[in-house]
Design an enzyme around this catalytic site. Structure first.
Site, PDB file in Angstrom:
ATOM      1  CB  SER A  76       0.425 -28.755  42.590  1.00 49.77           C
ATOM      2  OG  SER A  76      -0.741 -29.092  41.899  1.00 49.77           O
ATOM      3  CG  ASP A 140      -5.386 -23.416  43.491  1.00 52.08           C
ATOM      4  OD1 ASP A 140      -5.543 -23.627  42.270  1.00 52.08           O
ATOM      5  OD2 ASP A 140      -4.497 -23.966  44.151  1.00 52.08           O
ATOM      6  CG  HIS A 167      -2.126 -24.300  41.176  1.00 53.21           C
ATOM      7  ND1 HIS A 167      -2.748 -25.004  42.185  1.00 53.21           N
ATOM      8  CD2 HIS A 167      -1.273 -25.173  40.583  1.00 53.21           C
ATOM      9  CE1 HIS A 167      -2.301 -26.254  42.179  1.00 53.21           C
ATOM     10  NE2 HIS A 167      -1.402 -26.382  41.231  1.00 53.21           N
TER      11      HIS A 167
END
Length: 189
Positions: A76, A140, A167
């Site tokens: 991320s 996601d 995610h």
């Protein structure tokens, strides 16, 4: 993994509001160590209130063994941070596996916009990072899948997508992520 991996080292870089003890990072850390690979999961400063300058400075001071045998796995916000750090360091490395990566502002997370205020120098990065992979889940809910796909194209990376996984957070039951290990293993051979 082969005996050639013995001299490799891996850094795992988490994202926003995470730590080295969250999600699938402990699993990957242990798996790599069990294979005899030097691995370090980095705990970024103030992960709940990340500051771009602080994160880049922290990595610049903390990462002292970055060579052609170094690989990064990032998640991320850690992805764009890793790329911007590598751009600044401008040292050739072995490769990167970026999970839920992005290079544009994420809706609802405007406080992270300083991380994407400047587009990475993908030409330079492709010269110093020969092996590049991005992993993204089609479902996601945080980083839109299309953002990861666009990021992958700009970066010239191999794109691995999963239908589910969100995610890739422990809160959603993701505590292992074999696709990341597989992509990294291929790079290290």
């Amino acid at each position: 993994m082969s005996n050639q991996t013995q001299n490799k080292n891996v850094y795992i870089i988490h994202g926003f509001d995470a730590s080295s003890e969250r999600h699938w990072f402990p699993w990957l850390n242990k798996l790599l160590m069990d294979k005899g690979i030097s691995v370090e999961s980095i705990d970024m400063p103030t992960p709940a209130q990340p500051d771009f300058g602080t994160w880049i400075s922290f990595l610049s001071k903390r990462l002292t063994n970055v060579t052609r045998d170094t690989y990064f796995v990032a998640h991320s916000l850690g992805c764009i941070t890793t790329l911007r750090y590598l751009q600044k360091a401008s040292v050739p490395i072995g490769g990167v596996v970026l999970v839920s990566g992005f290079d544009q502002p994420i809706p609802g997370f405007s406080f992270l916009d300083e991380f994407t205020a400047e587009m990475p120098d993908y030409k330079l990065l492709s010269e110093i990072i020969p092996n590049r992979a991005v992993v993204s889940a089609m479902d996601d809910p945080i980083v839109p899948h299309e953002f990861s796909r666009t990021f992958t194209k700009r970066f010239g990376a191999v794109f691995y997508e999963t239908e589910t996984g969100g995610h890739y957070l422990d809160a959603c039951g993701i505590t292992t992520l074999p696709i990341v290990y597989d992509a990294l293993s291929q790079m290290m051979e």
